[in-house]
Design a protein around this motif. Structure first.
Motif, PDB file in Angstrom:
ATOM      1  N   GLN A  64       8.957 -21.389 -10.041  1.00 53.80           N
ATOM      2  CA  GLN A  64      10.063 -21.489 -10.999  1.00 53.80           C
ATOM      3  C   GLN A  64      10.313 -20.156 -11.691  1.00 53.80           C
ATOM      4  O   GLN A  64      11.421 -19.859 -12.116  1.00 53.80           O
ATOM      5  N   SER A  65       9.272 -19.355 -11.782  1.00 53.66           N
ATOM      6  CA  SER A  65       9.371 -18.067 -12.459  1.00 53.66           C
ATOM      7  C   SER A  65       9.917 -16.996 -11.516  1.00 53.66           C
ATOM      8  O   SER A  65       9.295 -16.668 -10.504  1.00 53.66           O
ATOM      9  N   LEU A  66      11.089 -16.436 -11.859  1.00 52.00           N
ATOM     10  CA  LEU A  66      11.635 -15.339 -11.069  1.00 52.00           C
ATOM     11  C   LEU A  66      10.747 -14.107 -11.166  1.00 52.00           C
ATOM     12  O   LEU A  66      10.642 -13.319 -10.217  1.00 52.00           O
ATOM     13  N   SER A  67      10.069 -13.970 -12.318  1.00 56.52           N
ATOM     14  CA  SER A  67       9.156 -12.841 -12.510  1.00 56.52           C
ATOM     15  C   SER A  67       8.017 -12.908 -11.497  1.00 56.52           C
ATOM     16  O   SER A  67       7.630 -11.885 -10.917  1.00 56.52           O
ATOM     17  N   GLU A  68       7.472 -14.099 -11.274  1.00 57.60           N
ATOM     18  CA  GLU A  68       6.393 -14.247 -10.299  1.00 57.60           C
ATOM     19  C   GLU A  68       6.904 -13.955  -8.892  1.00 57.60           C
ATOM     20  O   GLU A  68       6.225 -13.294  -8.093  1.00 57.60           O
ATOM     21  N   GLN A  69       8.103 -14.420  -8.579  1.00 54.52           N
ATOM     22  CA  GLN A  69       8.698 -14.127  -7.274  1.00 54.52           C
ATOM     23  C   GLN A  69       8.800 -12.615  -7.049  1.00 54.52           C
ATOM     24  O   GLN A  69       8.461 -12.100  -5.985  1.00 54.52           O
ATOM     25  N   GLU A  70       9.264 -11.901  -8.090  1.00 54.55           N
ATOM     26  CA  GLU A  70       9.448 -10.455  -7.974  1.00 54.55           C
ATOM     27  C   GLU A  70       8.116  -9.732  -7.794  1.00 54.55           C
ATOM     28  O   GLU A  70       8.017  -8.754  -7.045  1.00 54.55           O
ATOM     29  N   LYS A  71       7.060 -10.220  -8.491  1.00 50.95           N
ATOM     30  CA  LYS A  71       5.739  -9.610  -8.344  1.00 50.95           C
ATOM     31  C   LYS A  71       5.205  -9.795  -6.923  1.00 50.95           C
ATOM     32  O   LYS A  71       4.599  -8.888  -6.352  1.00 50.95           O
ATOM     33  N   ILE A  72       5.429 -10.986  -6.370  1.00 51.07           N
ATOM     34  CA  ILE A  72       4.991 -11.253  -4.996  1.00 51.07           C
ATOM     35  C   ILE A  72       5.731 -10.333  -4.023  1.00 51.07           C
ATOM     36  O   ILE A  72       5.139  -9.734  -3.124  1.00 51.07           O
ATOM     37  N   VAL A  73       7.044 -10.199  -4.237  1.00 54.13           N
ATOM     38  CA  VAL A  73       7.858  -9.332  -3.385  1.00 54.13           C
ATOM     39  C   VAL A  73       7.378  -7.885  -3.467  1.00 54.13           C
ATOM     40  O   VAL A  73       7.242  -7.203  -2.445  1.00 54.13           O
ATOM     41  N   THR A  74       7.090  -7.411  -4.684  1.00 48.56           N
ATOM     42  CA  THR A  74       6.636  -6.029  -4.875  1.00 48.56           C
ATOM     43  C   THR A  74       5.366  -5.755  -4.090  1.00 48.56           C
ATOM     44  O   THR A  74       5.233  -4.715  -3.437  1.00 48.56           O
ATOM     45  N   THR A  75       4.430  -6.697  -4.115  1.00 54.18           N
ATOM     46  CA  THR A  75       3.169  -6.536  -3.392  1.00 54.18           C
ATOM     47  C   THR A  75       3.405  -6.472  -1.890  1.00 54.18           C
ATOM     48  O   THR A  75       2.871  -5.599  -1.192  1.00 54.18           O
ATOM     49  N   LEU A  76       4.226  -7.379  -1.385  1.00 53.33           N
ATOM     50  CA  LEU A  76       4.465  -7.436   0.060  1.00 53.33           C
ATOM     51  C   LEU A  76       5.297  -6.250   0.541  1.00 53.33           C
ATOM     52  O   LEU A  76       5.040  -5.695   1.613  1.00 53.33           O
ATOM     53  N   LEU A  77       6.273  -5.829  -0.256  1.00 50.11           N
ATOM     54  CA  LEU A  77       7.092  -4.679   0.135  1.00 50.11           C
ATOM     55  C   LEU A  77       6.275  -3.392   0.142  1.00 50.11           C
ATOM     56  O   LEU A  77       6.517  -2.502   0.957  1.00 50.11           O
ATOM     57  N   SER A  78       5.293  -3.291  -0.750  1.00 53.70           N
ATOM     58  CA  SER A  78       4.416  -2.127  -0.772  1.00 53.70           C
ATOM     59  C   SER A  78       3.646  -2.016   0.538  1.00 53.70           C
ATOM     60  O   SER A  78       3.525  -0.925   1.118  1.00 53.70           O
ATOM     61  N   LEU A  79       3.151  -3.154   1.023  1.00 51.37           N
ATOM     62  CA  LEU A  79       2.447  -3.161   2.308  1.00 51.37           C
ATOM     63  C   LEU A  79       3.405  -2.804   3.445  1.00 51.37           C
ATOM     64  O   LEU A  79       3.060  -2.039   4.348  1.00 51.37           O
ATOM     65  N   GLU A  80       4.624  -3.348   3.397  1.00 52.33           N
ATOM     66  CA  GLU A  80       5.611  -3.060   4.439  1.00 52.33           C
ATOM     67  C   GLU A  80       5.955  -1.571   4.474  1.00 52.33           C
ATOM     68  O   GLU A  80       6.102  -0.981   5.546  1.00 52.33           O
ATOM     69  N   GLN A  81       6.078  -0.973   3.298  1.00 53.94           N
ATOM     70  CA  GLN A  81       6.416   0.450   3.231  1.00 53.94           C
ATOM     71  C   GLN A  81       5.303   1.308   3.829  1.00 53.94           C
ATOM     72  O   GLN A  81       5.566   2.300   4.519  1.00 53.94           O
ATOM     73  N   ASN A  82       4.052   0.920   3.573  1.00 55.79           N
ATOM     74  CA  ASN A  82       2.924   1.645   4.165  1.00 55.79           C
ATOM     75  C   ASN A  82       2.924   1.511   5.685  1.00 55.79           C
ATOM     76  O   ASN A  82       2.629   2.469   6.413  1.00 55.79           O
ATOM     77  N   ILE A  83       3.258   0.313   6.163  1.00 55.12           N
ATOM     78  CA  ILE A  83       3.335   0.091   7.607  1.00 55.12           C
ATOM     79  C   ILE A  83       4.460   0.921   8.206  1.00 55.12           C
ATOM     80  O   ILE A  83       4.285   1.573   9.239  1.00 55.12           O
ATOM     81  N   GLU A  84       5.614   0.934   7.543  1.00 57.00           N
ATOM     82  CA  GLU A  84       6.748   1.712   8.037  1.00 57.00           C
ATOM     83  C   GLU A  84       6.434   3.203   8.066  1.00 57.00           C
ATOM     84  O   GLU A  84       6.837   3.920   8.988  1.00 57.00           O
ATOM     85  N   ARG A  85       5.701   3.671   7.060  1.00 58.08           N
ATOM     86  CA  ARG A  85       5.325   5.081   7.015  1.00 58.08           C
ATOM     87  C   ARG A  85       4.452   5.439   8.221  1.00 58.08           C
ATOM     88  O   ARG A  85       4.638   6.484   8.859  1.00 58.08           O
ATOM     89  N   LEU A  86       3.512   4.558   8.545  1.00 56.13           N
ATOM     90  CA  LEU A  86       2.632   4.802   9.680  1.00 56.13           C
ATOM     91  C   LEU A  86       3.381   4.686  11.001  1.00 56.13           C
ATOM     92  O   LEU A  86       3.119   5.439  11.949  1.00 56.13           O
ATOM     93  N   ILE A  87       4.327   3.754  11.077  1.00 62.06           N
ATOM     94  CA  ILE A  87       5.136   3.619  12.292  1.00 62.06           C
ATOM     95  C   ILE A  87       5.960   4.880  12.510  1.00 62.06           C
ATOM     96  O   ILE A  87       6.115   5.364  13.640  1.00 62.06           O
ATOM     97  N   HIS A  88       6.479   5.448  11.416  1.00 60.74           N
ATOM     98  CA  HIS A  88       7.233   6.700  11.510  1.00 60.74           C
ATOM     99  C   HIS A  88       6.331   7.825  12.023  1.00 60.74           C
ATOM    100  O   HIS A  88       6.732   8.614  12.887  1.00 60.74           O
ATOM    101  N   LYS A  89       5.108   7.876  11.494  1.00 60.49           N
ATOM    102  CA  LYS A  89       4.145   8.890  11.948  1.00 60.49           C
ATOM    103  C   LYS A  89       3.832   8.686  13.427  1.00 60.49           C
ATOM    104  O   LYS A  89       3.749   9.662  14.195  1.00 60.49           O
ATOM    105  N   LEU A  90       3.657   7.444  13.837  1.00 59.43           N
ATOM    106  CA  LEU A  90       3.363   7.137  15.235  1.00 59.43           C
ATOM    107  C   LEU A  90       4.494   7.605  16.136  1.00 59.43           C
ATOM    108  O   LEU A  90       4.264   8.229  17.177  1.00 59.43           O
ATOM    109  N   THR A  91       5.719   7.307  15.733  1.00 61.87           N
ATOM    110  CA  THR A  91       6.884   7.710  16.527  1.00 61.87           C
ATOM    111  C   THR A  91       6.977   9.222  16.654  1.00 61.87           C
ATOM    112  O   THR A  91       7.259   9.762  17.741  1.00 61.87           O
ATOM    113  N   GLN A  92       6.726   9.920  15.548  1.00 59.84           N
ATOM    114  CA  GLN A  92       6.763  11.384  15.580  1.00 59.84           C
ATOM    115  C   GLN A  92       5.685  11.951  16.513  1.00 59.84           C
ATOM    116  O   GLN A  92       5.937  12.892  17.266  1.00 59.84           O
ATOM    117  N   THR A  93       4.487  11.370  16.440  1.00 65.29           N
ATOM    118  CA  THR A  93       3.387  11.857  17.281  1.00 65.29           C
ATOM    119  C   THR A  93       3.664  11.574  18.748  1.00 65.29           C
ATOM    120  O   THR A  93       3.353  12.400  19.623  1.00 65.29           O
TER     121      THR A  93
END
Length: 410
Positions: A361-390
């Motif tokens: 019910q809390s939009l704040s809790e939804q946003e916190k969950i999203v922030t955590t998951l997006l942080s992991l996604e961004q780290n994965i994307e950064r590594l995928i970019h490095k992989l592609t470059q290599t």
């Protein structure tokens, strides 16, 4: 050809051999086997450090299988899909099936790892000389007559060392990506079922969820859910127009912008009621069903081709949270139970809107969950970019070093 290099065909500096398969009807050839046995599908491992199958001494004696040494080059002679022409090198003693050729080089002339990189870079060539598509195949005679440009042995070793170092970076980066993807999957499952900081839980149609969460259908948390354009539009494709999002363009990390088709502006205006806006969520309707992404600024006003489109009620659910739920393993499994179609799954609109999700019910809790998951996604994307470059770096190095265009210092 560069100074000091020579052109030889493979059989001039190698011994070629093929494997075999012990009878699968005789358990004594397989049961409790200790001798590694490689199938052609495993050549994709590239560096063969382990195998999936083992045979017994009896199986080895009573078949065409042969034990080949470490640093034998392997080439898939045939196989399903893109297997034919795939090259690998053994890091263990092993046997192989009859669809794999073994190339055992004279190490006084050719460094095995150099030949591995040379042949591996010629995948398309190997497939073309084997007869093209369909059930075409390579054979020992074809492989034996392939020309190879060989620099002096010390230079071969240096080239192989450089490319091996790049391979190690690629392999280590891929391992990090795999670990992070596993972590994201586990974190997603934890946060989308238990939330953040909850101590009281209740039973629901979707299992145990936090007491303050509610189970709702997709249509109850959205202002509108509709399907994208479904008519044939090929004649309305243009070089510059309105982006058309296909199911294949939708990835969990966002829309793949590199392959978007452009749609005629006037045609799109006639169907403006189907267009998506910033903050809408598009979902795969056929193929990898359930995969979802949020529409960003660049795609405001785009059209979807047979995509499932959701405009969420932002007073009830955050768009990014909605997309994360739809991308979860649990939701996709439930979506697959209601798909229709022969061979290619289709998630119909009427079934999609009735699917249930659990919502804080809390939009704040939804946003916190999203922030955590997006942080992991961004780290994965950064590594995928490095992989592609290599990987691009390796391709460029192979082109330069294996042709003598750039010489290495020994």
């Amino acid at each position: 050809m560069s100074d000091g290099w020579q052109s030889l065909i493979v059989k001039e500096f190698s011994r070629l051999t093929a494997g075999g398969t012990p009878s699968t009807t005789k358990m004594e050839y397989w049961s409790n086997g200790t001798i590694p046995w490689l199938s052609s599908g495993e050549v994709h491992k590239k560096r063969i450090r382990y195998v999936d199958g083992y045979i017994t001494e009896e199986g080895l004696k009573n078949s065409a299988a042969k034990l080949i040494p470490i640093k034998t080059l392997l080439v898939a002679l045939a196989g399903q899909g893109k297997t034919r022409g795939t090259v690998a090198i053994t890091e263990i003693e092993t046997t192989t099936n009859q669809s794999i050729a073994g190339i055992i080089v004279d190490k006084g002339i050719c460094y095995p790892d150099y030949l591995f990189f040379n042949l591996d870079s010629r995948y398309d060539e190997l497939r073309s000389i084997s007869g093209g598509s369909g059930r075409a195949g390579l054979n020992l005679e074809i492989l034996g007559n392939i020309d190879v440009s060989l620099p002096p042995l010390p230079e071969q070793k240096k080239i192989a060392s450089i490319l091996t170092s790049v391979d190690e970076v690629i392999e280590n980066t891929q391992k990090k990506i795999d670990k992070l993807q596993d972590l994201k999957k586990a974190t997603m499952n934890e946060l989308l079922t238990k939330g953040i900081g909850h101590t009281e839980f209740k039973d629901s149609e979707l299992g145990r969820i936090p007491k303050s969460w509610e189970v709702k259908s997709l249509e109850h948390v959205c202002k509108k859910i509709w399907i994208g354009l479904v008519t044939t539009m090929t004649k309305f494709y243009v070089e510059k127009g309105i982006p058309l999002i296909r199911n294949s363009d939708i990835k969990e990390t966002g829309i793949n912008m590199s392959k978007l088709i452009q749609l005629d502006i006037d045609f799109s205006k006639k169907h403006s009621s189907r267009a998506v806006q910033k903050g809408d969520v598009v979902t795969v309707h056929t193929g990898d069903i359930g995969t979802s992404a949020v529409i960003n600024d660049l795609l405001n006003g785009a059209q979807g081709f047979a995509t499932l489109n959701s405009r969420v009620n932002k007073s009830l659910i955050v768009p990014q949270f909605y997309a994360q739920i739809l991308n979860s393993e649990d939701f996709k499994l439930r979506a697959k139970r209601v798909v229709t179609g022969d061979g290619r799954d289709n998630l119909n609109l009427k079934d999609f809107v009735e699917l249930l999700i659990s919502v804080p019910q809390s939009l704040s809790e939804q946003e916190k969950i999203v922030t955590t998951l997006l942080s992991l996604e961004q780290n994965i994307e950064r590594l995928i970019h490095k992989l592609t470059q290599t990987q691009s770096l390796k391709k460029a190095l192979m082109q330069d070093l294996l042709t003598g265009k750039v010489r290495v210092q020994v």
